[in-house]
Design an enzyme around this catalytic site. Structure first.
Site, PDB file in Angstrom:
ATOM      1  N   ARG A  87       0.383  -4.976   6.681  1.00  0.00           N
ATOM      2  CA  ARG A  87       1.640  -4.493   6.700  1.00  0.00           C
ATOM      3  C   ARG A  87       2.070  -3.730   8.008  1.00  0.00           C
ATOM      4  O   ARG A  87       3.087  -3.986   8.616  1.00  0.00           O
ATOM      5  CB  ARG A  87       2.018  -3.855   5.546  1.00  0.00           C
ATOM      6  CG  ARG A  87       2.523  -4.691   4.290  1.00  0.00           C
ATOM      7  CD  ARG A  87       2.124  -4.037   3.047  1.00  0.00           C
ATOM      8  NE  ARG A  87       0.546  -4.025   3.017  1.00  0.00           N
ATOM      9  CZ  ARG A  87       0.010  -5.268   2.472  1.00  0.00           C
ATOM     10  NH1 ARG A  87       0.296  -5.979   2.065  1.00  0.00           N
ATOM     11  NH2 ARG A  87      -1.268  -5.149   2.317  1.00  0.00           N
ATOM     12  N   ARG A 109      -4.226   3.192  14.560  1.00  0.00           N
ATOM     13  CA  ARG A 109      -4.613   3.495  13.352  1.00  0.00           C
ATOM     14  C   ARG A 109      -6.240   3.791  13.218  1.00  0.00           C
ATOM     15  O   ARG A 109      -6.925   2.954  14.154  1.00  0.00           O
ATOM     16  CB  ARG A 109      -4.656   2.322  12.221  1.00  0.00           C
ATOM     17  CG  ARG A 109      -5.469   2.567  11.076  1.00  0.00           C
ATOM     18  CD  ARG A 109      -4.994   1.490   9.893  1.00  0.00           C
ATOM     19  NE  ARG A 109      -3.905   1.599   9.135  1.00  0.00           N
ATOM     20  CZ  ARG A 109      -3.390   0.822   8.167  1.00  0.00           C
ATOM     21  NH1 ARG A 109      -3.801  -0.001   7.718  1.00  0.00           N
ATOM     22  NH2 ARG A 109      -2.154   1.299   7.751  1.00  0.00           N
TER      23      ARG A 109
HETATM   24  N1   CP Z   1       0.557   0.236   3.490  1.00  0.00           N
HETATM   25  C1   CP Z   1      -0.463  -0.329   4.172  1.00  0.00           C
HETATM   26  O1   CP Z   1      -0.642   0.689   5.191  1.00  0.00           O
HETATM   27  O2   CP Z   1      -0.774  -1.584   4.223  1.00  0.00           O
HETATM   28  P1   CP Z   1      -1.965  -2.131   5.325  1.00  0.00           P
HETATM   29  O3   CP Z   1      -3.030  -1.520   5.387  1.00  0.00           O
HETATM   30  O4   CP Z   1      -1.930  -3.773   5.144  1.00  0.00           O
HETATM   31  O5   CP Z   1      -1.377  -1.980   6.718  1.00  0.00           O
END
Ligand code: CP
Length: 302
Positions: free
Chosen positions: A51, A101
């Site tokens: 996401r 990230r």
């Molecule tokens: N909510 C969230 O951070 O999802 P992802 O890890 O898929 O980015």
């Protein structure tokens, strides 16, 4: 740190949050445009994501920008020993904005200190996930009509869940009451309990996931037990299926209750909840595009 980096929800004032939510609402009404024409944004994902990365990239594409980056660190020069500092310095040469990230807590803050362009934290270890919090606040405001004076119940992995940690700080401006439901092993860290004490925020802790707690809530925020944060997988096995929300458990809940989850889910929300009008987690994820459009424009001062 670059003035406009978006590293921690704690860096935002109440006014900042309200302004960004307003901007996200404008993007929901008019999602496409040319605000990022001629701009390049880098997405550096040292941890898996569906996401966050894809909604950031959708946000960039919808505003006419271009995306570079990686989602598989094994294809990068990190595998040759390149440091985070050098990677970030290099990407600063190629992009107007870095969205990162990383599995290390504090990595986004560090990146913002060494980068020559603004940095957005897309999740740093068990620490913070501030863009998730903005979309969570946007979703709460949209479904409840306000952020003030809500009872928010957070369930599951409160120890490692970075979305939980950020949401507590983000909601702290709006006079919330919190319920925390977790096994003792996954209790909310003391630093966040001390933070709430210092702000005069009301909260209660439970180990039982009871219908009484659900029925007294405006928002039920379910979370996944974060397997990737456990150093001993035997400890994970003990708690991995600790709570499951089932549709029947919502039968006495308030009309305005909405079930949120940052996703991905594993076993903590039964599939029979998905068709309940109170299930909001898929719409919540969609709201991430608008919230991230607002964050990108804010960091780039456009
Ligand atoms: N909510 C969230 O951070 O999802 P992802 O890890 O898929 O980015």
């Amino acid at each position: 740190m670059k003035k406009n980096s978006f590293v921690s929800i704690a860096d935002l004032s109440r006014g900042d949050i309200i302004r960004l939510i307003g901007r996200a609402s404008e993007f929901e009404m008019n999602p496409c445009g040319t605000l990022l024409e001629g701009r390049v944004c880098a997405t550096l994902f040292f941890e898996p994501s569906t996401r966050t990365r894809l909604s950031f990239e959708t946000a960039i594409n919808r505003m006419g920008g271009r995306v570079i980056g990686f989602s598989d660190v094994s294809t990068t020069s990190s595998t040759k020993g390149e440091t985070l500092k050098d990677t970030v310095k290099m990407v600063s040469n190629y992009a107007d904005l870095i969205i990162i990230r990383h599995y290390l807590e504090g990595a986004a803050r560090y990146a913002s200190e060494v980068a020559d362009v603004p940095v957005v934290n897309a999740g740093d270890g068990a620490n913070q996930h501030p863009s998730q919090t903005l979309l969570d606040l946007y979703s709460i405001n949209k479904t409840q009509g306000r952020l003030e004076d809500l009872t928010v119940t957070l369930v599951g992995d409160l120890k490692y869940g970075r979305t939980v940690h950020s949401l507590i700080v983000g909601m702290s401006h709006f006079h919330p009451a919190f319920n925390f439901v977790s096994p003792g092993e996954l209790r909310l860290p003391g630093i966040y309990r001390q933070f709430m004490d210092s702000c005069g925020i009301r909260y209660a802790e439970f180990t039982e996931f009871s219908e009484d707690v659900i029925n007294g809530s405006d928002i039920l925020y379910m979370t996944r037990v974060q397997r990737e944060r456990f150093s001993d997988l035997m400890d994970y096995e003990k708690v991995k299926n600790v709570y499951t929300l089932r549709n029947i458990m919502l039968s006495g809940s308030r009309d305005n209750l909405r079930v949120l989850h940052p996703l991905p889910r594993v076993s903590e929300i039964s599939y029979d909840v998905d068709d309940n009008p109170k299930a909001y987690y898929f719409e919540q994820a969609k709201n991430g595009i608008y919230a991230r459009q607002a964050i990108i424009c804010d960091t780039l001062s456009i």
